[in-house]
Design a protein around this motif. Structure first.
Motif, PDB file in Angstrom:
ATOM      1  N   HIS A 192       0.822  -1.216   0.000  1.00  0.00           N
ATOM      2  CA  HIS A 192       0.000   0.000   0.000  1.00  0.00           C
ATOM      3  C   HIS A 192       0.855   1.265   0.000  1.00  0.00           C
ATOM      4  O   HIS A 192       0.314   2.365   0.171  1.00  0.00           O
ATOM      5  N   HIS A 193       2.152   1.119  -0.198  1.00  0.00           N
ATOM      6  CA  HIS A 193       3.033   2.283  -0.224  1.00  0.00           C
ATOM      7  C   HIS A 193       2.599   3.218  -1.363  1.00  0.00           C
ATOM      8  O   HIS A 193       2.292   2.764  -2.464  1.00  0.00           O
ATOM      9  N   PRO A 194       2.578   4.534  -1.133  1.00  0.00           N
ATOM     10  CA  PRO A 194       2.115   5.471  -2.167  1.00  0.00           C
ATOM     11  C   PRO A 194       2.937   5.445  -3.448  1.00  0.00           C
ATOM     12  O   PRO A 194       2.422   5.817  -4.515  1.00  0.00           O
ATOM     13  N   ALA A 195       4.176   4.988  -3.383  1.00  0.00           N
ATOM     14  CA  ALA A 195       5.006   4.950  -4.583  1.00  0.00           C
ATOM     15  C   ALA A 195       4.556   3.894  -5.583  1.00  0.00           C
ATOM     16  O   ALA A 195       5.025   3.888  -6.723  1.00  0.00           O
ATOM     17  N   TRP A 196       3.627   3.008  -5.189  1.00  0.00           N
ATOM     18  CA  TRP A 196       3.070   2.064  -6.151  1.00  0.00           C
ATOM     19  C   TRP A 196       2.236   2.798  -7.196  1.00  0.00           C
ATOM     20  O   TRP A 196       1.975   2.269  -8.268  1.00  0.00           O
ATOM     21  N   ARG A 197       1.797   3.982  -6.880  1.00  0.00           N
ATOM     22  CA  ARG A 197       1.051   4.822  -7.807  1.00  0.00           C
ATOM     23  C   ARG A 197      -0.212   4.154  -8.324  1.00  0.00           C
ATOM     24  O   ARG A 197      -0.544   4.224  -9.500  1.00  0.00           O
ATOM     25  N   GLY A 198      -0.922   3.513  -7.442  1.00  0.00           N
ATOM     26  CA  GLY A 198      -2.186   2.887  -7.821  1.00  0.00           C
ATOM     27  C   GLY A 198      -2.778   2.161  -6.640  1.00  0.00           C
ATOM     28  O   GLY A 198      -2.050   1.599  -5.815  1.00  0.00           O
ATOM     29  N   SER A 199      -4.081   2.150  -6.544  1.00  0.00           N
ATOM     30  CA  SER A 199      -4.735   1.600  -5.359  1.00  0.00           C
ATOM     31  C   SER A 199      -4.487   0.113  -5.179  1.00  0.00           C
ATOM     32  O   SER A 199      -4.410  -0.377  -4.058  1.00  0.00           O
ATOM     33  N   ASP A 200      -4.370  -0.621  -6.283  1.00  0.00           N
ATOM     34  CA  ASP A 200      -4.213  -2.066  -6.158  1.00  0.00           C
ATOM     35  C   ASP A 200      -2.953  -2.596  -6.841  1.00  0.00           C
ATOM     36  O   ASP A 200      -2.768  -3.798  -6.937  1.00  0.00           O
ATOM     37  N   ARG A 201      -2.079  -1.688  -7.307  1.00  0.00           N
ATOM     38  CA  ARG A 201      -0.895  -2.133  -8.049  1.00  0.00           C
ATOM     39  C   ARG A 201       0.023  -2.980  -7.177  1.00  0.00           C
ATOM     40  O   ARG A 201       0.559  -3.990  -7.627  1.00  0.00           O
ATOM     41  N   GLY A 202       0.221  -2.581  -5.924  1.00  0.00           N
ATOM     42  CA  GLY A 202       1.091  -3.332  -5.031  1.00  0.00           C
ATOM     43  C   GLY A 202       0.558  -4.720  -4.750  1.00  0.00           C
ATOM     44  O   GLY A 202       1.296  -5.707  -4.800  1.00  0.00           O
ATOM     45  N   GLU A 203      -0.736  -4.810  -4.470  1.00  0.00           N
ATOM     46  CA  GLU A 203      -1.330  -6.117  -4.200  1.00  0.00           C
ATOM     47  C   GLU A 203      -1.285  -7.001  -5.441  1.00  0.00           C
ATOM     48  O   GLU A 203      -1.046  -8.215  -5.353  1.00  0.00           O
TER      49      GLU A 203
END
Length: 256
Positions: A192-203
């Protein structure tokens, strides 16, 4: 023969290149210090990055990368890092000999390229072998000509390190690469880190992680040392999900 300002009468290099080298040399130590390139190993790494960029990366390889037969992002990453380590070792010997050996290595049509599952230049460069060969030979010859310059104390270092600082700050061996690898560890630890630049990109990235991916600490260790030894599926996963979030184009979203 006329000489430009900053050159010396004894310099046998091309006069028009004397001014380029002198200009680079004036700020060379300052740029190295600002970048954290302050010891012999760091300088060798930066020279290797500059050499790979100069002779291999900014070349017809870019067209091979874009072509259907060529290299995907994972293979480009793997081969460039493998070439970097090849050059670091070669530069510990005679530099002119290292350049010739590097040219021979790049033009070997039977050598499997890293991250390609055994593909060779003959297959990867089909239709572009001639222009690729000319580029490699031209850039090698141009670099060999630096040996003629006495207008600066270390012409190879001055040119190649500045080449790396201009175009390869975030490549393996450079200070920026350590930052990127550390960020990859942060991203993997926090979907959920903001640098993923997307709500579900990290997951989504963690959900698509190959089952043979090493633990975070081991993965980052390999990224520092021999990333080209990672299996192709892991390299592809890193390229698809992590490298661009930790570095360009999203690197500026990080506060540190």
């Amino acid at each position: 023969m006329s000489f430009v300002a900053g050159s010396t009468p004894s310099c046998q290099g091309a006069p028009k290149n004397c001014q380029l080298l002198v200009d680079l040399d004036e700020l060379h130590l300052q740029r190295c210090e600002e970048a954290g390139i302050v010891d012999v190993d760091a300088i060798g790494n930066a020279m290797a990055v500059g050499l790979v960029i100069e002779v291999w990366r900014n070349s017809p390889v870019e067209d091979m990368h874009a072509g259907r037969r060529g290299l995907d992002d994972a293979a480009m990453f793997a081969e460039s890092t493998a070439l970097h380590d090849e050059v670091v070792l070669a530069l510990r010997e005679d530099l002119a000999l290292a350049l010739v050996d590097f040219e021979r290595h790049l033009l070997d049509r039977k050598r499997p390229w890293a991250g390609t599952e055994g593909k060779t230049l003959r297959e990867i460069g089909y239709g572009r072998l001639g222009i690729y060969t000319r580029h490699v030979k031209d850039r090698t010859n141009a670099l060999l000509s630096l040996a003629k310059h006495t207008c600066v104390d270390k012409p190879f270092e001055v040119y190649l390190v500045n080449r790396a600082l201009a175009f390869g700050w975030d490549h393996k061996g450079m200070p920026g690469w350590r930052v990127i690898v550390e960020r990859i560890g942060v991203l993997l630890a926090d979907p959920h880190h903001p640098a993923w630049r997307g709500s579900d990109r990290g997951e989504r990235a963690l959900g698509e992680m190959p089952p043979n991916t090493p633990p975070i600490d081991k993965l980052t260790e390999l990224l520092f040392s021999t990333p080209y030894d990672l299996p192709r599926e892991i390299l592809s996963w890193l390229s698809d999900h992590l490298l661009f979030c930790a570095g360009p184009p999203y690197g500026h979203f990080w506060k540190v």
